[in-house]
Design an enzyme around this catalytic site. Structure first.
Site, PDB file in Angstrom:
ATOM      1  N   ASP A  30       0.851  -1.192   0.000  1.00 29.18           N
ATOM      2  CA  ASP A  30       0.000   0.000   0.000  1.00 29.18           C
ATOM      3  C   ASP A  30       0.888   1.243   0.000  1.00 29.18           C
ATOM      4  O   ASP A  30       1.875   1.324   0.740  1.00 29.18           O
ATOM      5  CB  ASP A  30      -0.928  -0.003   1.219  1.00 29.18           C
ATOM      6  CG  ASP A  30      -2.078   0.974   1.056  1.00 29.18           C
ATOM      7  OD1 ASP A  30      -3.230   0.515   0.931  1.00 29.18           O
ATOM      8  OD2 ASP A  30      -1.838   2.196   1.037  1.00 29.18           O
ATOM      9  N   ILE A  31       0.510   2.210  -0.810  1.00 26.66           N
ATOM     10  CA  ILE A  31       1.309   3.432  -0.950  1.00 26.66           C
ATOM     11  C   ILE A  31       1.243   4.290   0.313  1.00 26.66           C
ATOM     12  O   ILE A  31       2.109   5.137   0.545  1.00 26.66           O
ATOM     13  CB  ILE A  31       0.818   4.224  -2.198  1.00 26.66           C
ATOM     14  CG1 ILE A  31       1.891   5.129  -2.751  1.00 26.66           C
ATOM     15  CG2 ILE A  31      -0.461   4.993  -1.911  1.00 26.66           C
ATOM     16  CD1 ILE A  31       1.556   5.705  -4.119  1.00 26.66           C
ATOM     17  N   ASN A  87     -12.966  -2.978   2.461  1.00 24.23           N
ATOM     18  CA  ASN A  87     -13.911  -1.877   2.580  1.00 24.23           C
ATOM     19  C   ASN A  87     -14.901  -1.944   1.420  1.00 24.23           C
ATOM     20  O   ASN A  87     -14.519  -2.273   0.294  1.00 24.23           O
ATOM     21  CB  ASN A  87     -13.168  -0.537   2.566  1.00 24.23           C
ATOM     22  CG  ASN A  87     -12.233  -0.390   3.758  1.00 24.23           C
ATOM     23  OD1 ASN A  87     -12.552  -0.834   4.856  1.00 24.23           O
ATOM     24  ND2 ASN A  87     -11.078   0.219   3.539  1.00 24.23           N
ATOM     25  N   VAL A  96     -10.863   2.931  -3.791  1.00 22.64           N
ATOM     26  CA  VAL A  96     -10.520   2.369  -5.099  1.00 22.64           C
ATOM     27  C   VAL A  96     -11.567   1.300  -5.424  1.00 22.64           C
ATOM     28  O   VAL A  96     -11.699   0.306  -4.700  1.00 22.64           O
ATOM     29  CB  VAL A  96      -9.102   1.757  -5.104  1.00 22.64           C
ATOM     30  CG1 VAL A  96      -8.812   1.114  -6.454  1.00 22.64           C
ATOM     31  CG2 VAL A  96      -8.050   2.824  -4.782  1.00 22.64           C
ATOM     32  N   HIS A 100     -10.230  -5.364  -3.163  1.00 22.31           N
ATOM     33  CA  HIS A 100      -8.899  -5.712  -2.655  1.00 22.31           C
ATOM     34  C   HIS A 100      -9.017  -6.012  -1.177  1.00 22.31           C
ATOM     35  O   HIS A 100      -9.830  -5.428  -0.473  1.00 22.31           O
ATOM     36  CB  HIS A 100      -7.914  -4.559  -2.884  1.00 22.31           C
ATOM     37  CG  HIS A 100      -8.434  -3.216  -2.460  1.00 22.31           C
ATOM     38  ND1 HIS A 100      -9.326  -2.504  -3.223  1.00 22.31           N
ATOM     39  CD2 HIS A 100      -8.211  -2.479  -1.350  1.00 22.31           C
ATOM     40  CE1 HIS A 100      -9.629  -1.379  -2.607  1.00 22.31           C
ATOM     41  NE2 HIS A 100      -8.974  -1.338  -1.451  1.00 22.31           N
ATOM     42  N   HIS A 102      -7.074  -5.754   2.291  1.00 21.33           N
ATOM     43  CA  HIS A 102      -5.945  -5.148   2.992  1.00 21.33           C
ATOM     44  C   HIS A 102      -5.383  -6.188   3.954  1.00 21.33           C
ATOM     45  O   HIS A 102      -6.131  -6.733   4.785  1.00 21.33           O
ATOM     46  CB  HIS A 102      -6.402  -3.950   3.831  1.00 21.33           C
ATOM     47  CG  HIS A 102      -6.912  -2.780   3.051  1.00 21.33           C
ATOM     48  ND1 HIS A 102      -6.168  -1.637   2.866  1.00 21.33           N
ATOM     49  CD2 HIS A 102      -8.094  -2.560   2.435  1.00 21.33           C
ATOM     50  CE1 HIS A 102      -6.876  -0.761   2.165  1.00 21.33           C
ATOM     51  NE2 HIS A 102      -8.052  -1.290   1.898  1.00 21.33           N
TER      52      HIS A 102
HETATM   53  P1  AMP Z   1      -9.737   1.389   0.018  1.00 18.67           P
HETATM   54  O1  AMP Z   1      -9.832   2.757   0.655  1.00 18.67           O
HETATM   55  O2  AMP Z   1     -10.175   0.260   0.886  1.00 18.67           O
HETATM   56  O3  AMP Z   1     -10.410   1.392  -1.350  1.00 18.67           O
HETATM   57  O4  AMP Z   1      -8.195   1.136  -0.200  1.00 18.67           O
HETATM   58  C1  AMP Z   1      -7.474   1.681  -1.259  1.00 18.67           C
HETATM   59  C2  AMP Z   1      -6.023   1.611  -0.862  1.00 18.67           C
HETATM   60  O5  AMP Z   1      -5.249   1.741  -2.025  1.00 18.67           O
HETATM   61  C3  AMP Z   1      -5.596   2.724   0.108  1.00 18.67           C
HETATM   62  O6  AMP Z   1      -5.081   2.143   1.296  1.00 18.67           O
HETATM   63  C4  AMP Z   1      -4.532   3.480  -0.686  1.00 18.67           C
HETATM   64  O7  AMP Z   1      -3.468   3.925   0.125  1.00 18.67           O
HETATM   65  C5  AMP Z   1      -4.080   2.435  -1.700  1.00 18.67           C
HETATM   66  N1  AMP Z   1      -3.535   2.967  -2.935  1.00 18.67           N
HETATM   67  C6  AMP Z   1      -4.067   3.934  -3.713  1.00 18.67           C
HETATM   68  N2  AMP Z   1      -3.289   4.150  -4.792  1.00 18.67           N
HETATM   69  C7  AMP Z   1      -2.242   3.287  -4.684  1.00 18.67           C
HETATM   70  C8  AMP Z   1      -1.081   3.024  -5.480  1.00 18.67           C
HETATM   71  N3  AMP Z   1      -0.836   3.692  -6.624  1.00 18.67           N
HETATM   72  N4  AMP Z   1      -0.218   2.070  -5.054  1.00 18.67           N
HETATM   73  C9  AMP Z   1      -0.445   1.400  -3.914  1.00 18.67           C
HETATM   74  N5  AMP Z   1      -1.514   1.593  -3.126  1.00 18.67           N
HETATM   75  C10 AMP Z   1      -2.403   2.536  -3.503  1.00 18.67           C
END
Ligand code: AMP
Length: 114
Positions: A30-31, A87, A96, A100, A102
């Site tokens: 995760d970024i 989520n 996103v 996915h 976490h």
């Molecule tokens: P959610 O809020 O459950 O949809 O999680 C989306 C996750 O994607 C968040 O924890 C972000 O930090 C992560 N995220 C968004 N863009 C990227 C990226 N380019 N590379 C890695 N993680 C990302």
């Protein structure tokens, strides 16, 4: 055609630290990690939310958990524990729209109800 930031990562249009990949699933760091270990387990098939999971996706979704378990073991988290979270939608905090899991661990996590 629907797209997502994760599809861009899968296509190598955006960089990411890849922890695992096969033809069905990719796992990336995760970024914006919330714990020492924060990895996202993502199906290569774009399923926007858990609401969109169909019966035929059951093996793929099951595989996401198997990959998560495997990564957790490789990171030494199996015994001490970790958290797997998906989520769903706006109130669920999903940002996103490509499902996915976490995988969060490496520290004791406070119980979260919200
Ligand atoms: P959610 O809020 O459950 O949809 O999680 C989306 C996750 O994607 C968040 O924890 C972000 O930090 C992560 N995220 C968004 N863009 C990227 C990226 N380019 N590379 C890695 N993680 C990302």
């Amino acid at each position: 055609m629907q797209d997502s930031i994760f599809l861009k990562i899968i296509r190598r249009e955006i960089p990411a630290t890849i922890e695992f990949e096969d033809d069905e699933v990719i796992a990336i760091h995760d970024i914006n990690p919330v714990a020492p270990i924060h990895i996202l387990i993502i199906p290569k098939k774009l399923i926007p939310t858990a609401n969109d999971i169909q019966p035929e996706d059951a093996p793929l979704v099951g595989k996401m958990f198997l990959v998560a378990k495997q990564i957790a073991a490789a990171k030494g988290l199996s015994e001490r524990g970790y958290r797997l979270v998906m989520n769903v939608g706006k109130d669920g905090g999903q940002t996103v729209y490509h499902i996915h899991l976490h995988l969060i661990g490496g520290k004791a996590l406070p119980f979260a109800t919200a």
